[in-house]
Enzyme design. Structure first.
Site, PDB file in Angstrom:
ATOM      1  N   LYS A 115       0.989  -1.184  -0.107  1.00  0.00           N
ATOM      2  CA  LYS A 115      -0.106   0.123  -0.148  1.00  0.00           C
ATOM      3  C   LYS A 115       0.817   0.985  -0.069  1.00  0.00           C
ATOM      4  O   LYS A 115       0.754   2.203  -0.661  1.00  0.00           O
ATOM      5  CB  LYS A 115      -0.799   0.212   1.123  1.00  0.00           C
ATOM      6  CG  LYS A 115      -1.897  -1.064   1.063  1.00  0.00           C
ATOM      7  CD  LYS A 115      -3.086  -0.976   1.877  1.00  0.00           C
ATOM      8  CE  LYS A 115      -4.293  -1.745   1.793  1.00  0.00           C
ATOM      9  NZ  LYS A 115      -5.090  -2.301   3.032  1.00  0.00           N
ATOM     10  N   LYS A 194      -7.900  -9.615  -7.143  1.00  0.00           N
ATOM     11  CA  LYS A 194      -8.408 -10.129  -5.749  1.00  0.00           C
ATOM     12  C   LYS A 194      -9.849  -9.293  -6.038  1.00  0.00           C
ATOM     13  O   LYS A 194      -9.599  -7.958  -6.412  1.00  0.00           O
ATOM     14  CB  LYS A 194      -7.783  -9.978  -4.673  1.00  0.00           C
ATOM     15  CG  LYS A 194      -8.593 -10.605  -3.422  1.00  0.00           C
ATOM     16  CD  LYS A 194      -7.690 -10.293  -2.096  1.00  0.00           C
ATOM     17  CE  LYS A 194      -8.647 -10.362  -0.922  1.00  0.00           C
ATOM     18  NZ  LYS A 194      -7.982 -10.165   0.264  1.00  0.00           N
ATOM     19  N   LYS A 197     -14.038  -3.808  -3.904  1.00  0.00           N
ATOM     20  CA  LYS A 197     -14.849  -2.864  -4.372  1.00  0.00           C
ATOM     21  C   LYS A 197     -13.876  -1.707  -4.988  1.00  0.00           C
ATOM     22  O   LYS A 197     -14.588  -0.991  -6.051  1.00  0.00           O
ATOM     23  CB  LYS A 197     -15.719  -2.146  -3.187  1.00  0.00           C
ATOM     24  CG  LYS A 197     -16.571  -1.691  -3.496  1.00  0.00           C
ATOM     25  CD  LYS A 197     -17.433  -0.999  -2.422  1.00  0.00           C
ATOM     26  CE  LYS A 197     -18.513  -0.049  -2.660  1.00  0.00           C
ATOM     27  NZ  LYS A 197     -18.739   1.045  -1.712  1.00  0.00           N
TER      28      LYS A 197
END
Ligand code: SF4
Length: 338
Positions: A115, A194, A197
């Site tokens: 990240k 994966k 959303k």
């Protein structure tokens, strides 16, 4: 059935709309676990704020996740469902744990590195995420933590934090084990990453049959199968993976045979899959609509969960404070000053 059930803690981010990746990877597993263990399921809003978010949207995101979990079968008579920020001790224990967590351990966490690499300016919260996770788990002395494979490293760190704290202040926290669920990784409809959303490759748990069909209709299949008469390879097709999760053994065999022999087209295959997904999700969608018309029930469940958790968390933090000397009233002279 053992007399005292082992305790489980697991969290889910308040992403608003939960999808079939969440369902297969966590929620379906949780529904089964609540019959065997003493379960604490937490909507981890304090974790969610480590990513960009809109404050005005957060209450609805939390509510919708609670509602969907209840609709999917999380039963407050069998488990405790609550919102993380309703129990301030999560943050307090996380801060305590920073005093025994080496910086290097946090910097080597794979999820943090992934990240952080995508961000220009990295906030401390992202680095601290696994410390808060350790606090979530250890606050309740959980023995088991259902997680995806990508979280196993964080559970190992939780064990290390427990060990380091215990070594300094006396044996108190258990070393929890990761309980990796039967479904390891659910790919999105793009067949690439994966299901997530943020990537827009999901099927929402509460979507209508029409919406589900529209998404599956355009989902990626075996890229080598260019024409209806070409045989396909189900092993490289994500539509087939989803059949394995949602279809009966007969339908899985039908798809596999039909694909390799070119007896069926991808649209036939997708229609059957869409029908099976709709059939499994229909009760959840119906129950969610009922719950939406009685929101007080959802609020009551969360309030009762928070009350129970605050009692447990308060006892844990009382012990932590005592052992760490964070209580001036422990001095013999305390109270004798008048
Ligand atoms: Fe995939 Fe089914 Fe098409 Fe085969 S027939 S490539 S399994 S969608």
């Amino acid at each position: 059935m053992p007399e005292t059930k082992s305790r489980i803690f697991s969290g889910i981010q308040p992403s608003g709309e939960l999808h079939i990746g969440n369902y297969l990877g966590a929620i379906k597993n949780w529904v089964g676990l609540q019959d065997q263990y003493e379960c604490f399921f937490c909507i981890v809003d304090l974790h969610a704020i480590t990513q960009p978010f809109e404050a005005s949207e957060m209450p609805a995101r939390i509510f919708d996740v609670a509602l969907t979990l209840l609709a999917a079968g999380i039963d407050p008579d069998k488990c405790t469902l609550f919102v993380q920020s309703d129990v301030p001790e999560h943050s307090e224990l996380a801060w305590v744990f920073t005093s025994v967590t080496p910086l290097g351990e946090l910097e080597r966490m794979t999820q943090y590195k992934d990240k952080a690499a995508r961000q220009e300016s990295v906030l401390t919260g992202l680095l601290m995420y696994p410390v808060l996770q350790a606090a979530d788990i250890l606050l309740y002395h959980a023995h088991l933590v259902p997680v995806g494979e990508d979280q196993v490293q964080h559970i190992e760190l939780t064990r290390e934090i427990a060990r380091k704290w215990n070594a300094r202040y006396g044996e108190y926290f258990p070393e929890p084990e990761a309980l990796v669920g039967p479904v390891r990784r659910v790919l999105g409809l793009d067949g690439q990453a994966k299901m997530s959303k943020s990537l827009g490759n999901t099927i929402g748990l509460l979507e209508s049959p029409e919406e589900i069909w529209e998404k599956i209709r355009v989902a990626l299949t075996d890229p080598q199968r260019k024409r209806r008469k070409d045989p396909g390879n189900p092993n490289v097709c994500n539509v087939f993976s989803l059949h394995r999760h949602f279809s009966s053994a007969d339908d899985v065999a039908w798809a596999e045979q039909g694909c390799v022999s070119a007896a069926i087209g991808c649209i036939d295959c997708k229609r059957r899959l869409a029908g099976n997904i709709v059939k499994e999700l229909e009760p959840i969608r119906v129950r969610a609509a009922e719950l939406r018309s009685e929101p007080e029930y959802v609020f009551e469940v969360l309030a009762a969960g928070a009350e129970r958790c605050r009692a447990i968390a308060g006892r844990t933090m009382g012990e932590v404070r005592d052992r760490m000397g964070l209580r001036v009233s422990a001095l013999p002279a305390a109270g004798k000053h008048d």
